[in-house]
Design a protein around this motif. Structure first.
Motif, PDB file in Angstrom:
ATOM      1  N   UNK A  46       1.001  -0.918  -0.440  1.00  0.00           N
ATOM      2  CA  UNK A  46      -0.133  -0.095   0.187  1.00  0.00           C
ATOM      3  C   UNK A  46       1.056   1.559   0.227  1.00  0.00           C
ATOM      4  N   UNK A  47       1.837   1.213   0.482  1.00  0.00           N
ATOM      5  CA  UNK A  47       3.144   2.198   0.158  1.00  0.00           C
ATOM      6  C   UNK A  47       3.389   2.954  -0.887  1.00  0.00           C
ATOM      7  N   UNK A  48       3.825   4.228  -1.479  1.00  0.00           N
ATOM      8  CA  UNK A  48       3.505   4.843  -2.536  1.00  0.00           C
ATOM      9  C   UNK A  48       5.537   4.731  -2.633  1.00  0.00           C
ATOM     10  N   UNK A  49       5.611   4.605  -3.537  1.00  0.00           N
ATOM     11  CA  UNK A  49       7.136   3.328  -4.491  1.00  0.00           C
ATOM     12  C   UNK A  49       8.090   4.529  -3.570  1.00  0.00           C
ATOM     13  N   UNK A  50       7.832   6.547  -3.499  1.00  0.00           N
ATOM     14  CA  UNK A  50       9.211   7.178  -3.455  1.00  0.00           C
ATOM     15  C   UNK A  50       8.603   7.601  -1.518  1.00  0.00           C
ATOM     16  N   UNK A  51       7.332   7.039  -0.873  1.00  0.00           N
ATOM     17  CA  UNK A  51       7.514   7.379   0.139  1.00  0.00           C
ATOM     18  C   UNK A  51       8.749   7.778   1.059  1.00  0.00           C
ATOM     19  N   UNK A  52       8.121   8.753   1.571  1.00  0.00           N
ATOM     20  CA  UNK A  52       9.461   8.639   3.251  1.00  0.00           C
ATOM     21  C   UNK A  52       8.675   9.168   4.931  1.00  0.00           C
ATOM     22  N   UNK A  53       9.371   8.637   5.418  1.00  0.00           N
ATOM     23  CA  UNK A  53       8.664   9.494   6.548  1.00  0.00           C
ATOM     24  C   UNK A  53       8.175   8.195   8.002  1.00  0.00           C
ATOM     25  N   UNK A  54       6.472   8.197   7.215  1.00  0.00           N
ATOM     26  CA  UNK A  54       6.037   7.174   8.863  1.00  0.00           C
ATOM     27  C   UNK A  54       4.890   6.554   8.057  1.00  0.00           C
ATOM     28  N   UNK A  55       3.970   5.411   8.559  1.00  0.00           N
ATOM     29  CA  UNK A  55       3.460   4.647   8.487  1.00  0.00           C
ATOM     30  C   UNK A  55       2.405   4.467   9.178  1.00  0.00           C
ATOM     31  N   UNK A  56       1.264   4.652   9.137  1.00  0.00           N
ATOM     32  CA  UNK A  56       0.435   4.632  10.595  1.00  0.00           C
ATOM     33  C   UNK A  56      -0.734   3.214   9.922  1.00  0.00           C
ATOM     34  N   UNK A  57      -0.693   2.528  11.021  1.00  0.00           N
ATOM     35  CA  UNK A  57      -1.205   1.549  10.481  1.00  0.00           C
ATOM     36  C   UNK A  57      -2.716   0.969  11.006  1.00  0.00           C
ATOM     37  N   UNK A  58      -3.914   1.200  10.621  1.00  0.00           N
ATOM     38  CA  UNK A  58      -4.940   1.654  12.336  1.00  0.00           C
ATOM     39  C   UNK A  58      -5.892   0.768  10.990  1.00  0.00           C
ATOM     40  N   UNK A  59      -6.607  -0.307  12.252  1.00  0.00           N
ATOM     41  CA  UNK A  59      -7.783  -1.083  12.122  1.00  0.00           C
ATOM     42  C   UNK A  59      -9.213  -0.329  13.222  1.00  0.00           C
ATOM     43  N   UNK A  60      -9.884  -0.749  12.360  1.00  0.00           N
ATOM     44  CA  UNK A  60     -10.884   0.680  12.362  1.00  0.00           C
ATOM     45  C   UNK A  60     -12.202  -0.133  12.943  1.00  0.00           C
ATOM     46  N   UNK A  61     -11.868  -0.581  14.029  1.00  0.00           N
ATOM     47  CA  UNK A  61     -13.069  -1.922  14.718  1.00  0.00           C
ATOM     48  C   UNK A  61     -11.724  -1.762  15.911  1.00  0.00           C
ATOM     49  N   UNK A  62     -13.811  -2.124  17.412  1.00  0.00           N
ATOM     50  CA  UNK A  62     -12.912  -1.717  18.836  1.00  0.00           C
ATOM     51  C   UNK A  62     -13.178  -2.894  19.032  1.00  0.00           C
TER      52      UNK A  62
END
Length: 126
Positions: free
Chosen positions: A23-39
């Motif tokens: 899911x990451x863009x090929x030129x991504x730099x920084x941070x990736x947050x993975x979030x689950x939309x469920x409780x």
């Protein structure tokens, strides 16, 4: 970006590292947050060794008993909410040149606590 995880058991641990990386863009730099939309599901960073993944399933069950909770009077899944709360609903991982900057044994694991279900996982790069 988002993807779906299909789980088969009430408690189910799935390695989603490759799906997050895709899911990451090929030129991504920084941070990736993975979030689950469920409780009643969580996401953690840990080793994807099969016995350890079974141990995670077992441990959350040992830490939070299945029964005896007030919320069970509504929909009989208080244990799932409490387990997910302990695990956490997101992780943030560094990204360098479009790649997850995880440690040698680290992976991103999705942890189902109220399955089987179809779950959405969000990936945000910032």
């Amino acid at each position: 970006m988002a993807f779906t995880v299909e789980t088969e058991d009430r408690t189910d641990v799935r390695d989603v590292t490759d799906r997050v990386a895709d899911a990451l863009p090929a030129d991504a730099d920084g941070a990736c947050t993975v979030f689950v939309r469920h409780t009643t599901a969580g996401v953690v960073v840990n080793e994807p060794e099969s016995r350890l993944m079974r141990d995670i399933e077992h441990a959350v069950g040992e830490l939070i008993p299945d029964e005896g909770w007030a919320h069970d009077e509504i929909d009989d899944n208080a244990d799932s909410h409490l387990r997910a709360m302990l695990l956490g609903g997101s992780v943030t991982v560094p990204v360098e040149d479009g790649e997850l900057a995880l440690g040698t044994w680290q992976s991103i694991l999705f942890v189902e606590c109220d399955g089987p279900r179809s779950r959405n996982v969000e990936v945000v790069v910032h």
